[in-house]
Design an enzyme around this catalytic site. Structure first.
Site, mmCIF file in Angstrom:
data_model
loop_
_atom_site.group_PDB
_atom_site.id
_atom_site.type_symbol
_atom_site.label_atom_id
_atom_site.label_comp_id
_atom_site.label_asym_id
_atom_site.label_seq_id
_atom_site.Cartn_x
_atom_site.Cartn_y
_atom_site.Cartn_z
ATOM 1 N N MET A 161 -7.997 104.490 130.019
ATOM 2 C CA MET A 161 -8.192 105.807 129.399
ATOM 3 C C MET A 161 -9.315 106.562 130.129
ATOM 4 S SD MET A 161 -7.312 105.311 125.424
ATOM 5 C CE MET A 161 -8.822 104.557 124.876
ATOM 6 N N HIS A 175 -13.629 98.374 134.324
ATOM 7 C CA HIS A 175 -12.407 98.876 134.960
ATOM 8 C C HIS A 175 -12.403 98.541 136.457
ATOM 9 C CE1 HIS A 175 -13.124 101.879 131.620
ATOM 10 N NE2 HIS A 175 -11.906 101.485 131.331
ATOM 11 N N GLY A 222 -8.074 93.780 130.696
ATOM 12 C CA GLY A 222 -9.331 93.069 130.503
ATOM 13 C C GLY A 222 -9.300 92.236 129.232
ATOM 14 N N ASP A 232 -10.496 93.283 125.630
ATOM 15 C CA ASP A 232 -9.535 93.640 124.582
ATOM 16 C C ASP A 232 -8.489 92.528 124.516
ATOM 17 O OD1 ASP A 232 -10.549 96.460 124.030
ATOM 18 O OD2 ASP A 232 -10.243 96.504 126.178
ATOM 19 N N SER A 239 -16.739 102.082 127.587
ATOM 20 C CA SER A 239 -16.927 103.543 127.630
ATOM 21 C C SER A 239 -17.659 104.008 126.377
ATOM 22 C CB SER A 239 -15.577 104.246 127.705
ATOM 23 O OG SER A 239 -14.792 103.676 128.711
ATOM 24 N N ARG A 240 -17.563 103.219 125.313
ATOM 25 C CA ARG A 240 -18.159 103.635 124.041
ATOM 26 C C ARG A 240 -19.665 103.361 123.972
ATOM 27 N NH1 ARG A 240 -12.677 102.221 122.314
ATOM 28 N NH2 ARG A 240 -11.906 103.981 121.105
HETATM 29 P P1 AMP Z 1 -9.706 101.434 128.341
HETATM 30 O O1 AMP Z 1 -9.961 102.505 129.359
HETATM 31 O O2 AMP Z 1 -10.816 101.239 127.374
HETATM 32 O O3 AMP Z 1 -8.343 101.544 127.703
HETATM 33 O O4 AMP Z 1 -9.658 100.080 129.170
HETATM 34 C C1 AMP Z 1 -8.768 99.930 130.242
HETATM 35 C C2 AMP Z 1 -8.731 98.487 130.654
HETATM 36 O O5 AMP Z 1 -10.025 98.078 131.063
HETATM 37 C C3 AMP Z 1 -8.322 97.545 129.504
HETATM 38 O O6 AMP Z 1 -7.455 96.562 130.022
HETATM 39 C C4 AMP Z 1 -9.619 96.958 129.073
HETATM 40 O O7 AMP Z 1 -9.503 95.682 128.501
HETATM 41 C C5 AMP Z 1 -10.357 96.881 130.408
HETATM 42 N N1 AMP Z 1 -11.797 96.780 130.178
HETATM 43 C C6 AMP Z 1 -12.575 97.606 129.456
HETATM 44 N N2 AMP Z 1 -13.839 97.155 129.431
HETATM 45 C C7 AMP Z 1 -13.854 96.007 130.163
HETATM 46 C C8 AMP Z 1 -14.859 95.050 130.505
HETATM 47 N N3 AMP Z 1 -16.107 95.205 130.097
HETATM 48 N N4 AMP Z 1 -14.505 94.007 131.261
HETATM 49 C C9 AMP Z 1 -13.230 93.836 131.685
HETATM 50 N N5 AMP Z 1 -12.231 94.702 131.397
HETATM 51 C C10 AMP Z 1 -12.540 95.766 130.645
#
Ligand code: AMP
Length: 281
Positions: free
Chosen positions: A30, A37, A147, A150, A186-187
């Protein structure tokens, strides 16, 4: 690197790459990219000929009380990171492009969803599996990278890929953390400085859980109570859940053995954080 905003153009590019016999690594996000990421991008870069990153804040996976508009965004910074990580394509569609017509068919996540985050985020994983079904058909990846931050999402996507026979290999990547153990997210920008300091206790609590399990603790309730009291003592957050399940099936357990996930979610003033560890005993 090409930035592509339409489905038709993305599909044309993918077709050309596939005709050349290229393997495609796909990292769905996202946006508002951070080192978590980047870990996924690096792994996908190593293992595939072509690297596709998607950036799409998917409205379908946000509940009515979750503020979609407040989700942080910075496309220019993301673009720079993507270039640095040798991405070939960023797929960056608008909401209208992805959901141009009201849906005639829905994808529903049935298993692995009524626990952990799924319990309080009704419909969230339906939104996730719906957008991924669309993205898998657009990008047609050889491998897709998620990742373990999640971990429930990884478990649900594992079900989606198996149920619908998507010819894609699921790659689950370890959580990338700050030096004090806080999982990159991101949060995290929405934490106050004091909350940011306290947020390191989430991982410490999980590590405490891990050491108890390794020492032979088999009582689920005792383990959860120990973690809860650690979080209460060291943070001003409200505990949303602390749970223990089998992984990746996410079935309840009474006695700790085999591959289990220890996961928690806590609320700070403006942000809810999640973290987990998977322990194999
Ligand atoms: P998001 O943009 O939050 O939807 O995350 C995109 C991808 O990045 C998802 O597969 C998440 O699990 C992964 N992700 C987010 N934070 C981390 C982290 N700290 N370590 C590894 N993967 C991550």
């Amino acid at each position: 690197m090409k930035v592509i905003t339409t489905i038709a153009e993305m599909q044309r590019e993918i077709l050309t790459e596939k005709q050349k016999g290229k393997t495609i690594g796909f990292v769905p996000t996202m946006g508002f990219l951070h080192e978590g990421h980047i870990g996924l991008l690096k792994k996908a870069r190593q293992e595939n000929d072509i690297l596709v990153l998607s950036i799409f804040v998917n409205p379908l996976q946000f509940g009515p009380s979750e503020d979609l508009d407040a989700y942080p965004r910075d496309f220019e910074k993301d673009r720079q990171i993507a270039i640095q990580e040798k991405t070939d394509y960023i797929f960056f569609p608008s909401v209208d492009e992805m959901y141009s017509t009201s849906p005639s068919v829905g994808v529903i996540a049935k298993e692995r969803v009524n626990v952990l985050c799924g319990k309080s985020r009704s419909g969230h994983f339906d939104g996730v599996v719906t957008v991924l079904t669309k993205l898998f058909n657009i990008i047609q990846p050889t491998r897709v990278y998620f990742g373990l931050k999640d971990a429930q999402q990884v478990a649900v996507v594992d079900g989606l890929i198996k149920d619908f026979h998507f010819p894609v290999q699921l790659k689950a990547i370890e959580t990338v953390r700050e030096s004090d153990g806080l999982a990159k997210s991101s949060r995290n920008v929405n934490l106050t400085p004091e909350e940011r300091r306290q947020a390191a206790e989430l991982y410490r609590a999980l590590e405490l859980g891990r050491s108890l399990i390794k020492k032979g603790e088999t009582d689920r309730l005792k383990l959860i109570q120990t973690i809860e009291s650690h979080l209460k003592k060291t943070t001003e957050s409200t505990v949303d859940y602390i749970e223990l399940y089998t992984y990746p099936d996410l079935k309840p357990i009474e006695e700790i053995k085999g591959k289990v996930i220890l996961a928690l979610a806590v609320k700070f003033s403006k942000v809810r954080l999640i973290d987990n560890i998977i322990v194999d005993i």
